[in-house]
Scaffold this motif. Structure first.
Motif, PDB file in Angstrom:
ATOM      1  N   LEU A   8       0.845  -1.182   0.000  1.00 43.22           N
ATOM      2  CA  LEU A   8       0.000   0.000   0.000  1.00 43.22           C
ATOM      3  C   LEU A   8       0.884   1.236   0.000  1.00 43.22           C
ATOM      4  N   GLY A   9       0.721   2.054  -1.023  1.00 47.75           N
ATOM      5  CA  GLY A   9       1.659   3.135  -1.237  1.00 47.75           C
ATOM      6  C   GLY A   9       2.844   2.630  -2.035  1.00 47.75           C
ATOM      7  N   PRO A  10       3.915   3.410  -2.130  1.00 53.53           N
ATOM      8  CA  PRO A  10       5.100   2.945  -2.856  1.00 53.53           C
ATOM      9  C   PRO A  10       5.644   1.643  -2.251  1.00 53.53           C
ATOM     10  N   LEU A  11       6.111   0.744  -3.115  1.00 51.82           N
ATOM     11  CA  LEU A  11       6.639  -0.540  -2.643  1.00 51.82           C
ATOM     12  C   LEU A  11       7.857  -0.311  -1.751  1.00 51.82           C
ATOM     13  N   ARG A  12       7.823  -0.967  -0.585  1.00 54.36           N
ATOM     14  CA  ARG A  12       8.958  -0.888   0.331  1.00 54.36           C
ATOM     15  C   ARG A  12       9.213  -2.278   0.883  1.00 54.36           C
ATOM     16  N   VAL A  13      10.459  -2.704   0.845  1.00 58.77           N
ATOM     17  CA  VAL A  13      10.835  -4.030   1.342  1.00 58.77           C
ATOM     18  C   VAL A  13      11.987  -3.870   2.322  1.00 58.77           C
ATOM     19  N   ARG A  14      11.814  -4.470   3.515  1.00 59.17           N
ATOM     20  CA  ARG A  14      12.884  -4.485   4.506  1.00 59.17           C
ATOM     21  C   ARG A  14      13.168  -5.921   4.886  1.00 59.17           C
ATOM     22  N   ALA A  15      14.439  -6.262   4.920  1.00 54.50           N
ATOM     23  CA  ALA A  15      14.867  -7.601   5.318  1.00 54.50           C
ATOM     24  C   ALA A  15      15.773  -7.470   6.527  1.00 54.50           C
ATOM     25  N   ASP A  16      15.374  -8.113   7.614  1.00 56.64           N
ATOM     26  CA  ASP A  16      16.122  -8.035   8.876  1.00 56.64           C
ATOM     27  C   ASP A  16      16.398  -6.591   9.283  1.00 56.64           C
ATOM     28  N   GLY A  17      15.396  -5.746   9.096  1.00 56.19           N
ATOM     29  CA  GLY A  17      15.469  -4.360   9.546  1.00 56.19           C
ATOM     30  C   GLY A  17      16.140  -3.406   8.595  1.00 56.19           C
ATOM     31  N   ARG A  18      16.584  -3.883   7.406  1.00 63.26           N
ATOM     32  CA  ARG A  18      17.258  -2.997   6.456  1.00 63.26           C
ATOM     33  C   ARG A  18      16.491  -2.926   5.152  1.00 63.26           C
ATOM     34  N   LEU A  22      15.641  -2.432  -4.886  1.00 64.43           N
ATOM     35  CA  LEU A  22      15.078  -3.345  -5.884  1.00 64.43           C
ATOM     36  C   LEU A  22      15.394  -2.934  -7.311  1.00 64.43           C
ATOM     37  N   GLY A  23      15.868  -1.709  -7.510  1.00 60.03           N
ATOM     38  CA  GLY A  23      16.184  -1.307  -8.876  1.00 60.03           C
ATOM     39  C   GLY A  23      14.979  -0.753  -9.598  1.00 60.03           C
ATOM     40  N   GLY A  24      14.753  -1.185 -10.833  1.00 62.65           N
ATOM     41  CA  GLY A  24      13.721  -0.621 -11.695  1.00 62.65           C
ATOM     42  C   GLY A  24      12.328  -1.162 -11.436  1.00 62.65           C
ATOM     43  N   ASP A  25      11.421  -0.811 -12.357  1.00 63.31           N
ATOM     44  CA  ASP A  25      10.014  -1.173 -12.185  1.00 63.31           C
ATOM     45  C   ASP A  25       9.775  -2.673 -12.305  1.00 63.31           C
ATOM     46  N   HIS A  26      10.518  -3.361 -13.196  1.00 66.35           N
ATOM     47  CA  HIS A  26      10.255  -4.789 -13.398  1.00 66.35           C
ATOM     48  C   HIS A  26      10.569  -5.624 -12.157  1.00 66.35           C
ATOM     49  N   PRO A  27      11.724  -5.460 -11.514  1.00 68.61           N
ATOM     50  CA  PRO A  27      11.938  -6.243 -10.289  1.00 68.61           C
ATOM     51  C   PRO A  27      10.929  -5.888  -9.193  1.00 68.61           C
ATOM     52  N   LYS A  28      10.507  -4.615  -9.116  1.00 63.35           N
ATOM     53  CA  LYS A  28       9.486  -4.241  -8.138  1.00 63.35           C
ATOM     54  C   LYS A  28       8.175  -4.967  -8.418  1.00 63.35           C
ATOM     55  N   ALA A  29       7.800  -5.014  -9.694  1.00 72.12           N
ATOM     56  CA  ALA A  29       6.548  -5.678 -10.056  1.00 72.12           C
ATOM     57  C   ALA A  29       6.628  -7.183  -9.785  1.00 72.12           C
ATOM     58  N   ILE A  30       7.794  -7.772 -10.018  1.00 72.98           N
ATOM     59  CA  ILE A  30       7.964  -9.214  -9.758  1.00 72.98           C
ATOM     60  C   ILE A  30       7.786  -9.499  -8.265  1.00 72.98           C
ATOM     61  N   LEU A  31       8.500  -8.748  -7.440  1.00 71.53           N
ATOM     62  CA  LEU A  31       8.422  -9.005  -6.012  1.00 71.53           C
ATOM     63  C   LEU A  31       7.019  -8.718  -5.475  1.00 71.53           C
ATOM     64  N   ALA A  32       6.389  -7.655  -6.005  1.00 71.84           N
ATOM     65  CA  ALA A  32       5.035  -7.334  -5.551  1.00 71.84           C
ATOM     66  C   ALA A  32       4.073  -8.473  -5.863  1.00 71.84           C
ATOM     67  N   ARG A  33       4.230  -9.073  -7.055  1.00 73.77           N
ATOM     68  CA  ARG A  33       3.343 -10.204  -7.406  1.00 73.77           C
ATOM     69  C   ARG A  33       3.575 -11.383  -6.477  1.00 73.77           C
ATOM     70  N   LEU A  88       7.833 -16.678  -2.616  1.00 77.56           N
ATOM     71  CA  LEU A  88       8.370 -15.764  -1.617  1.00 77.56           C
ATOM     72  C   LEU A  88       8.147 -16.390  -0.250  1.00 77.56           C
ATOM     73  N   ASP A  89       9.251 -16.661   0.429  1.00 74.16           N
ATOM     74  CA  ASP A  89       9.177 -17.315   1.736  1.00 74.16           C
ATOM     75  C   ASP A  89       8.825 -16.268   2.797  1.00 74.16           C
ATOM     76  N   ALA A 126      -6.920   3.408   1.814  1.00 78.20           N
ATOM     77  CA  ALA A 126      -6.978   4.692   1.120  1.00 78.20           C
ATOM     78  C   ALA A 126      -5.676   4.991   0.376  1.00 78.20           C
ATOM     79  N   ARG A 127      -4.619   4.263   0.725  1.00 78.93           N
ATOM     80  CA  ARG A 127      -3.335   4.445   0.027  1.00 78.93           C
ATOM     81  C   ARG A 127      -3.330   3.598  -1.243  1.00 78.93           C
ATOM     82  N   THR A 128      -3.080   4.215  -2.361  1.00 76.05           N
ATOM     83  CA  THR A 128      -3.070   3.494  -3.644  1.00 76.05           C
ATOM     84  C   THR A 128      -1.934   2.479  -3.663  1.00 76.05           C
ATOM     85  N   PRO A 129      -2.217   1.199  -4.001  1.00 77.10           N
ATOM     86  CA  PRO A 129      -1.144   0.208  -4.046  1.00 77.10           C
ATOM     87  C   PRO A 129      -0.177   0.489  -5.197  1.00 77.10           C
ATOM     88  N   LEU A 130       1.090   0.482  -4.895  1.00 77.44           N
ATOM     89  CA  LEU A 130       2.167   0.508  -5.889  1.00 77.44           C
ATOM     90  C   LEU A 130       1.999   1.612  -6.939  1.00 77.44           C
TER      91      LEU A 130
END
Length: 922
Positions: A8-18, A22-33, A88-89, A126-130
């Motif tokens: 919800l909102g811009p894609l954000r990914v944190r792993a172990d607190g960091r 993700l780079g460009g739009d395609h890797p973001k779309a892959i991970l989001a799916r 995605l585990d 209310a936050r637009t996804p991605l």
């Protein structure tokens, strides 16, 4: 791996607190799916179809490369390659959208708990996804799904809020829903019902008719028979529709939040968001430029809210020094003194909204108060309007933007409505539509600029207004459009109106026509005409108080523009007249506070609070002893009624300490008021000294009323502290003034005489005298003495072993005192009622009432034990005598958690017959 994924909102990914890059739009779309179905394998062909609309020839290799880079960037253990696909585990708890969905499906069935869940969920959705990734097929589908989910949940939220009786929340949420989904029937049906139950039947019909028009335009679809029937039911005021299903919410006590005289237009999205935040966040700051409508929006949201029992609005625009912030807030919330602790105590457990307006220049000092209020878990919720955020912990910032871009239609609605008002109800002709819209567009969607421009359409044409404003392409910036509108509108005034505008801009707070006439030495008709002309030009805002009285104010943006142009000599003369007029007002108002018009007088003084503060400061600075004494003495009883005992005493002390001209009558009144304030604050020696001074000065002024009250109060105090003989002698002296004293003084004498008779053990005589005190006070509307007489009656009935009668009299007295906003009086009677409860073998309930007195008394710095000494201690001992120490402590602790409604419920359960006394004899 510990994952946190925000869809919800811009894609954000944190792993172990960091954060994971993700780079460009395609890797973001892959991970989001992959994140939409965590723990489930997604076949390669499905993943490709979800991400690429037109896959390149080597798409499988490209997919593998993107996944490989994401693994290297921190997701090595999270993205698992499966046969023919990826997984995605992660769990549902790791993904914000999925957590939100699960919270809704697992929400409790209890209505109140489910309401909170739906509020939180709709706010999340209310936050637009991605955003920015819509060109990927699965993202476009996800955004449609979330939009539909949000609408469905808002419809359920509206239905549930309506069922619980919160029509404000239902109206705010569904107004937004119908704007975003103009063809859906369910939100219109619920919204129309909510509006009808709020008494807005014309708006309810308009909502249904608007849907009918939209459906007709959208392919000629007919309105459903269900909505036709609802429309007819609203028109005929069918109780099944317009009557609330739930018990009506208790009336909200509002101080400083006036009734706007113009209809609120637009801002449905902002209103819906504020309605949600009222249930979830305790600190909300509305941020936006001058003239954008922050104050009007905050007031509208407050008036529509269904979550507050009390609402207080403090205008901070005219606070010159940071030290003044605490005093301004304390005054409005009725705190007993100007301190942060007193404000916190007053708001504790009150279910209050504290609306702090125009906080821009005092953010530092304000943050101290807000932090203290929010630290109390049972403190108020706080809404602030400012041009910048407070940057405080837990703050939720809501940016209020001009009505431009997607909201340009709302700017036009506001422009059109205000223009029609200015033109005497005449709408724009067809050939006026285009130039009117061009003028509206040039104002950058700033409501204040729109108000100023449309106000001139009564005498000027559209093109003339455009030319005057310099409304041409390339106008530099929003501030320029507002400044241009202000300068042009002021320049069009003649010299008299321009001088009048500068004069009214000097008021510290809201003002009335009477104040303008008095200070500017104008005839009332002239002042009324001046103010009306300024209102018609939108240079002065008008609203109405709860008592129906019109009051006016100059907006902060207008004051900013006018202040640099003000003439210092004219301003100095105006302020001298200002302090003189307000000193005279307070002195003339003093007798009416003890009469039937007392409530109306108190409301007038409440509205003038900022200017009364200013007048007192100017009296002290000028060394005007007479003016300061008249102002402080005249306001003292009002300060007592509002719980501002410490401030009332301080003002009188400061005034009496000045050197200069004095008046025995004014000094006598100030001292008799000082005596009451000092006594209630527990300073009996200072009270007796002030009484002696009041008596001496009243004799010099030949004021029989103050003489009688001074002797009566002295006798009351002496008898209460054990010197009954001296008390009786003082009351005998007071009786000789009976023929010359005013009724209010006679009622005080009767009440005090009743207390002396009670101290002598002559209980039947005491009841007869107290009944007469009650009768005289009630006949003139002296509500404080009505409560005081009832208080002594309750104690006397307990002494006479008639506790059931004491309960009946006390219950009526508590309710009456609360209705009259006499908090100290209500608490004093409640303390006596605790002893009456013990006398009917309800010791536990009595102890609970004592706990409530102790806790509620903290809000007003009032303690019956402090004020009544041994007499109060004896009543308290009656309660504790029937309980073990641990039982007494437990019951008192339980009572501390009760609000006034719970207190009244306890009283109603006490055995009490219809009073044999009924305040008409023993």
């Amino acid at each position: 791996m510990d994952l946190e994924i925000d869809l919800l909102g811009p894609l954000r990914v944190r792993a172990d607190g960091r954060d994971v890059p993700l780079g460009g739009d395609h890797p973001k779309a892959i991970l989001a799916r992959l994140a939409t179905t965590p723990g489930e394998p997604v076949p390669t062909h499905e993943l490709i179809a979800s991400v690429w609309t037109d896959p390149p020839p080597a798409v499988v290799s490209t997919l593998r490369a993107h996944v490989s880079r994401m693994r290297l960037n921190g997701l090595r253990d999270a993205i698992v390659g499966e046969r023919g696909g990826y997984l995605l585990d992660a769990s549902v708890d790791d993904v914000d959208l999925l957590r939100c969905r699960r919270a809704v499906t697992q929400a409790p069935t209890d209505d109140a708990a489910r309401l909170r869940t739906l509020i939180a969920a709709t706010a999340e959705l209310a936050r637009t996804p991605l955003p920015g990734l819509e060109h990927h097929p699965h993202v476009e589908r996800l955004q449609r799904e979330v939009t539909d989910e949000r609408a469905f949940l808002e419809e359920e939220l509206g239905d549930l809020a309506l069922r619980l009786g919160d029509v404000g929340l239902a109206t705010a949420v569904l107004s937004d829903t119908t704007t975003r989904h103009p063809l859906r029937e369910r939100p219109v049906r619920t919204l129309a019902t909510a509006l009808a139950r709020a008494g807005r039947t014309s708006d309810a019909v308009a909502v249904i008719d608007a849907l009918r028009d939209r459906l007709q335009e959208h392919g000629g679809i007919r309105l459903s028979s269900r909505l036709d029937e609802l429309r007819a039911a609203v028109i005929r005021f069918d109780p099944a529709v317009v009557s609330p299903l739930a018990a009506p919410a208790p009336a909200v006590r509002r101080v400083g939040i006036a009734i706007p005289l113009t209809r609120f237009v637009g801002r449905s999205v902002d209103l819906a968001r504020l309605a949600r935040l009222a249930h979830t966040d305790r600190l909300v700051t509305l941020v936006g430029p001058a003239g954008v409508g922050k104050t009007r929006l905050a007031v509208e949201a407050a008036r529509r809210s269904g979550v507050d029992r009390e609402q207080y609005m403090v205008d901070l625009a005219d606070i010159a020094e940071p030290d003044g912030v605490i005093g301004a807030i304390a005054t409005v919330v009725r705190a007993p003194e100007a301190s942060v602790d007193a404000i916190v105590r007053r708001l504790h457990g009150a279910g209050a909204l504290l609306l702090l307006d125009n906080a821009d220049l005092v953010i530092g000092a304000l943050s101290v108060v807000i932090d203290a209020v929010l630290t109390d878990p049972d403190g108020a919720r706080v809404v602030v309007t400012s041009r910048e955020a407070l940057r405080a912990p837990g703050e939720r910032t809501v940016v209020i933007r001009p009505l431009a871009g997607d909201h340009a239609d709302e700017a036009w609605q506001l422009f059109e409505q205000r223009a029609v008002d200015a033109r005497g109800g005449r709408p724009f002709a067809e050939d006026e539509q285009l130039p009117a819209r061009a003028l509206c567009d040039s104002l950058d969607g700033l409501p204040l600029a729109i108000e100023l421009a449309t106000a001139r359409l009564d005498v000027l044409g559209i093109e003339e207004v455009r030319a005057g404003l310099g409304a041409v392409p390339g106008l530099p910036g929003r501030h320029s459009s507002l400044q241009s509108a202000i300068e042009w509108t002021v320049a069009l005034l003649d010299s008299a109106d321009r001088a009048g505008l500068h004069a009214v801009a000097r008021f510290a707070g809201p003002f009335t026509v009477e104040a303008v006439a008095g200070i500017m030495r104008m005839r009332p008709a002239e002042a009324d005409s001046l103010v009306d002309r300024l209102v018609s030009r939108s240079l002065v805002a008008a609203d109405r108080t709860a008592t129906g009285r019109r009051r006016f104010r100059v907006l902060e943006a207008m004051k900013e523009a006018l202040t640099p142009q003000d003439d210092p000599e004219l301003a100095s003369a105006w302020h001298e007249a200002h302090r003189g007029w307000f000193s005279d007002l307070a002195y003339r108002a003093a007798p009416t506070l003890r009469a039937f018009e007392g409530r109306d007088t108190a409301a007038i003084l409440d509205g003038f609070q900022a200017d009364l503060d200013l007048a007192h400061a100017h009296n002290l600075a000028a060394g005007d002893r007479l003016g300061a004494v008249r102002l402080a003495g005249g306001l003292a009883h009002h300060r007592y009624l509002r719980g501002r005992l410490a401030e009332g005493r301080r003002w009188i002390d400061e005034a009496l300490a000045l050197a200069g001209e004095s008046d025995a009558g004014a000094d006598a009144l100030a001292n008799i008021e000082l005596a009451n304030l000092a006594y209630q604050l527990g300073d009996a020696p200072a009270a007796f000294t002030a009484i002696a001074d009041a008596l001496r000065l009243a004799i010099a002024a030949d004021d029989a009323s103050v003489q009688m009250v001074a002797l009566s109060r002295a006798g009351y105090g002496r008898s209460l502290f054990g010197d009954v003989q001296t008390g009786a002698g003082l009351l005998a002296q007071a009786a000789t003034l009976h023929e010359r004293a005013a009724p209010w003084a006679v009622s005080e004498y009767r009440m005090s005489h009743g207390q002396v008779l009670r101290s002598e053990g002559r209980l039947d005589d005491a009841l007869r005298e107290l009944t007469e005190a009650h009768r005289v006070a009630a006949s003139i509307g002296y509500t404080w003495m009505v409560t005081s007489a009832s208080y002594v009656v309750v104690k006397t009935l307990i002494d006479a072993r008639r506790p059931r009668d004491a309960v009946a009299v006390g219950r009526t007295a508590v309710l009456t005192a609360r209705a009259d906003e006499d908090a100290a009086g209500a608490l004093a009677v409640l303390h006596a009622l605790a002893a009456a409860a013990a006398a009917v073998e309800r010791h536990e309930e009595g102890a609970m009432l004592l706990g409530a007195v102790d806790e509620l008394g903290l809000r007003y710095d009032y303690s019956t034990m402090t004020a009544e000494g041994e007499d109060a201690a004896r009543l308290r001992a009656l309660v504790s005598a029937g309980l073990r120490a641990d039982e007494f402590t437990r019951a008192v602790t339980a009572g501390r958690r009760m609000d006034w409604d719970a207190v009244v419920a306890i009283i109603d359960r006490l055995p009490g017959v219809r009073p044999a006394v009924s305040m008409s004899g023993g």
